[in-house]
Design an enzyme around this catalytic site. Structure first.
Site, PDB file in Angstrom:
ATOM      1  N   GLY A   1       0.849  -1.207   0.000  1.00 30.94           N
ATOM      2  CA  GLY A   1       0.000   0.000   0.000  1.00 30.94           C
ATOM      3  C   GLY A   1       0.876   1.244   0.000  1.00 30.94           C
TER       4      GLY A   1
ATOM      5  N   ARG B   1       1.045  -5.068  -5.042  1.00 28.05           N
ATOM      6  CA  ARG B   1       1.330  -6.254  -4.223  1.00 28.05           C
ATOM      7  C   ARG B   1       1.513  -7.387  -5.224  1.00 28.05           C
ATOM      8  NH1 ARG B   1      -2.776  -3.590  -1.104  1.00 28.05           N
ATOM      9  NH2 ARG B   1      -1.885  -2.852   0.849  1.00 28.05           N
TER      10      ARG B   1
ATOM     11  N   ASP C   1       5.798  -5.398   5.600  1.00 26.52           N
ATOM     12  CA  ASP C   1       6.443  -6.707   5.798  1.00 26.52           C
ATOM     13  C   ASP C   1       6.414  -7.601   4.556  1.00 26.52           C
ATOM     14  OD1 ASP C   1       3.762  -7.069   6.100  1.00 26.52           O
ATOM     15  OD2 ASP C   1       3.843  -7.902   8.125  1.00 26.52           O
TER      16      ASP C   1
ATOM     17  N   THR D   1       4.615   2.500   5.481  1.00 25.11           N
ATOM     18  CA  THR D   1       3.213   2.072   5.566  1.00 25.11           C
ATOM     19  C   THR D   1       2.499   2.936   6.600  1.00 25.11           C
ATOM     20  OG1 THR D   1       1.704   0.344   6.384  1.00 25.11           O
ATOM     21  CG2 THR D   1       3.987   0.141   7.065  1.00 25.11           C
TER      22      THR D   1
ATOM     23  N   ASP E   1       0.323   1.974   8.481  1.00 19.27           N
ATOM     24  CA  ASP E   1      -0.143   1.127   9.585  1.00 19.27           C
ATOM     25  C   ASP E   1       0.780   1.157  10.809  1.00 19.27           C
ATOM     26  OD1 ASP E   1      -2.105   0.414   7.779  1.00 19.27           O
ATOM     27  OD2 ASP E   1      -1.149  -1.474   7.222  1.00 19.27           O
TER      28      ASP E   1
ATOM     29  N   ASP F   1       2.977  -0.905  11.626  1.00 20.38           N
ATOM     30  CA  ASP F   1       2.854  -2.251  12.207  1.00 20.38           C
ATOM     31  C   ASP F   1       4.111  -3.103  12.012  1.00 20.38           C
ATOM     32  OD1 ASP F   1       2.646  -2.470   9.458  1.00 20.38           O
ATOM     33  OD2 ASP F   1       0.981  -3.883   9.486  1.00 20.38           O
TER      34      ASP F   1
ATOM     35  N   ARG G   1      -5.027  -2.404   8.662  1.00 20.65           N
ATOM     36  CA  ARG G   1      -4.998  -3.839   8.364  1.00 20.65           C
ATOM     37  C   ARG G   1      -5.286  -4.644   9.627  1.00 20.65           C
ATOM     38  NH1 ARG G   1      -0.159  -6.698   5.316  1.00 20.65           N
ATOM     39  NH2 ARG G   1       0.919  -5.173   6.585  1.00 20.65           N
TER      40      ARG G   1
END
Ligand code: F6P
Length: 327
Positions: A17, A78, A109, A131, A133, A135, A177
């Site tokens: 993303g 992706r 990741d 990202t 996120d 994360d 996500r």
């Protein structure tokens, strides 16, 4: 930092993303490379551009104006083919054919798993965390997170105005996500009555309904509830349940991809610049199987295998502070 250990030509790609600040990464990589007499190829559409030989040369002037631009001029994707042995072989063969001494990959990741597979084929790869996120276990910060947080806050501040006028509850879905970092930070910054994230199993009655009731007793006539997209219940289900239990009118807003757009914040521009610069130097110093990360405010690099094993827990202290003062 050490001098260049034989790096003459590298490539840069963005994958997964998109995130505000990816363009600033491309700029930093290209300008750092140019300053060290290294040629740079921009690979289009992430790993699929590598597999399909879709690239163009980048020079110092071709990245003018990128610092402040959202999205990614290299496009992103992706790439499912990178999950196959054949895809990895094709990508690695193309790297050899193009004479690449290294590859810099900005993403999350999934992007690092591609970088790990290529580095096992002998292609030196450095990952940069990009990202919204936030994360990625090995790093305190991922490029794009600050801009996305601010974008969400600006939207929710507007929602608060209309919720206050109508004495309603706004139930807002935030991206992330399977992680709740973005939701927690946004919730904290807007003073949400409740924040529902995948990492915490909520006691709905205690963590949501009772807080709304307590707020009403304290003359609070409107509320914001933040729901992370990865939460166990859908945002509409949360809103329906809150309305049924409290009798207050609810409205659902799904912020969606608006959170991924826009000019990067100062923080994202600065981190992109620092990390892009660092990544090229890591390649020059012969550390071609790592992820650039921020730890205790410092930029460091972590071996990819190790980085992929690391988990990022939710900031429980932030959650506790927010919950204690938001009603
Ligand atoms: O990983 C970034 C992210 O925006 C997530 O927060 C979200 O779940 C996902 O990407 C959405 O992906 P897409 O743009 O493919 O719909």
């Amino acid at each position: 930092m050490e001098s260049n250990k034989g790096i003459r030509r590298i490539a840069v790609l963005t994958s997964g993303g998109d995130a505000p600040g990816m363009n600033a990464v491309v700029r930093a990589v290209v300008r750092t490379a140019c300053a060290n007499n290294i040629e740079v190829l921009g690979i289009n559409r992430g790993y699929s551009g590598l597999i399909n030989n879709d690239f163009h040369k980048l020079g110092a002037r071709s990245v003018d104006g990128l610092l402040q631009r959202g999205g990614t001029i290299l496009y992103t994707a992706r790439c499912m083919e990178m999950l196959t042995e054949e895809g990895v072989q094709r990508a690695a063969n193309n790297c050899r054919y193009l004479g690449l001494d290294g590859l810099i990959c900005c993403g999350g990741d999934g992007t690092y798993r591609g970088a790990l597979a290529l580095s096992r084929q002998g292609v030196p790869c450095v990952g940069i965390p990009g990202t919204i996120d936030n994360d990625i276990g090995c790093t305190e910060y991922t490029i794009g997170f600050d801009t996305a947080t601010n974008t969400a806050i600006r939207c929710i501040d507007k929602l608060r105005d209309t919720m206050q006028s109508h004495e309603r509850i706004s139930v807002v879905e935030v991206m992330g996500r399977r992680a709740g970092h973005l939701a927690l930070n946004v919730g904290c910054a807007v003073g949400a009555a409740a924040i529902l994230v995948p990492e915490r199993e909520a006691d709905f009655e205690h963590d949501v309904v009772e807080r709304i009731r307590a707020g009403r007793i304290n003359q609070r006539n409107h509320h914001i509830i933040i729901v992370a997209e990865g939460y166990a219940m859908s945002t509409q289900e949360v809103a329906d349940k809150v309305q049924a239990e409290t009798g207050m009118d609810t409205r659902v807003t799904i912020l969606g991809h608006i959170q991924r757009g826009g000019a990067p914040s100062a923080k994202d521009r600065i981190q992109a610049t620092r990390m892009g610069y660092y990544a090229v130097h890591a390649l020059m110093e012969g550390r071609g199987k790592c992820i650039v990360a921020m730890q205790r405010g410092e930029i460091v690099d972590i071996p990819i295998e190790e980085a992929l094993e690391m988990k990022k827990p939710l900031d429980e202290a932030m959650y506790a502070a927010e919950q204690s003062i938001s009603i």
